[in-house]
Design an enzyme around this catalytic site. Structure first.
Site, PDB file in Angstrom:
ATOM      1  N   GLU A 253       0.836  -1.205   0.000  1.00 50.59           N
ATOM      2  CA  GLU A 253       0.000   0.000   0.000  1.00 50.59           C
ATOM      3  C   GLU A 253       0.869   1.253   0.000  1.00 50.59           C
ATOM      4  OE1 GLU A 253      -4.053  -0.562   2.222  1.00 50.59           O
ATOM      5  OE2 GLU A 253      -2.427  -1.322   3.509  1.00 50.59           O
TER       6      GLU A 253
ATOM      7  N   ILE B  32      -6.189   5.279   8.048  1.00 45.42           N
ATOM      8  CA  ILE B  32      -6.984   6.386   7.505  1.00 45.42           C
ATOM      9  C   ILE B  32      -7.640   7.175   8.641  1.00 45.42           C
ATOM     10  CG2 ILE B  32      -7.255   5.449   5.196  1.00 45.42           C
ATOM     11  CD1 ILE B  32     -10.089   4.561   5.908  1.00 45.42           C
ATOM     12  N   GLU B  33      -7.686   6.615   9.834  1.00 44.83           N
ATOM     13  CA  GLU B  33      -8.141   7.359  11.000  1.00 44.83           C
ATOM     14  C   GLU B  33      -7.231   8.574  11.222  1.00 44.83           C
ATOM     15  OE1 GLU B  33      -7.956   4.092  10.690  1.00 44.83           O
ATOM     16  OE2 GLU B  33      -9.440   3.083  11.955  1.00 44.83           O
TER      17      GLU B  33
ATOM     18  N   TYR C 293     -14.109  27.129  -0.357  1.00 38.94           N
ATOM     19  CA  TYR C 293     -14.062  25.673  -0.509  1.00 38.94           C
ATOM     20  C   TYR C 293     -12.938  25.213  -1.409  1.00 38.94           C
ATOM     21  CZ  TYR C 293     -17.497  27.018  -4.121  1.00 38.94           C
ATOM     22  OH  TYR C 293     -18.168  27.640  -5.132  1.00 38.94           O
TER      23      TYR C 293
ATOM     24  N   LYS D 224     -11.714   4.491   1.470  1.00 32.93           N
ATOM     25  CA  LYS D 224     -10.632   3.664   0.931  1.00 32.93           C
ATOM     26  C   LYS D 224     -11.275   2.522   0.145  1.00 32.93           C
ATOM     27  CE  LYS D 224      -6.361   1.460   2.483  1.00 32.93           C
ATOM     28  NZ  LYS D 224      -5.525   1.165   3.670  1.00 32.93           N
TER      29      LYS D 224
END
Length: 128
Positions: free
Chosen positions: A22, A73-74, A54, A100
């Protein structure tokens, strides 16, 4: 009750994950960001400087997602949320969802996502 600005489906290529492949090969991530703020002054004056830009929010999220590899990913979601709260003082709260879709799960699935939420109230700010 606050107004919301919502950014959905920002696609970013990153190298996050616990497996070596990964971090080596990377994969596509998607991010959604929901921001809560009082947008009345901007709406009444039609003045960009009184709201959250934005495009800047998207750039911030993109920088984190394409930045240094993280195992979780936290961690990525929390970093986007915390940086948004620091960069945009008018925010009451922010919610960041990192998707993900190619997570290394040996089963058929649609998506994996982590949601991080930060608010001024939870940060101990005198504003709330």
């Amino acid at each position: 009750m606050a107004d919301r600005i919502v950014l959905t489906g920002l696609r970013c290529y990153g190298y996050h994950g616990v497996f070596p492949e990964e971090k080596r090969e990377g994969q596509e991530f998607l991010v959604d960001v929901t921001c809560w703020a009082d947008l009345r002054p901007a709406a009444e004056s039609d003045d960009l400087s009184l709201t959250l830009n934005y495009a800047e929010l998207a750039e911030l999220a993109h920088q984190v997602l394409t930045g240094p590899p993280r195992d979780l990913i936290e961690t990525v979601a929390a970093e986007v949320a915390e940086r948004a709260m620091a960069q945009f003082p008018l925010l009451h709260a922010v919610e960041v969802t990192v998707h993900k879709p190619q997570a290394p799960i040996p089963l058929n699935f649609g998506d994996v996502a982590v949601v991080a939420r930060r608010s001024r109230k939870n940060m101990g700010s005198a504003r709330d």
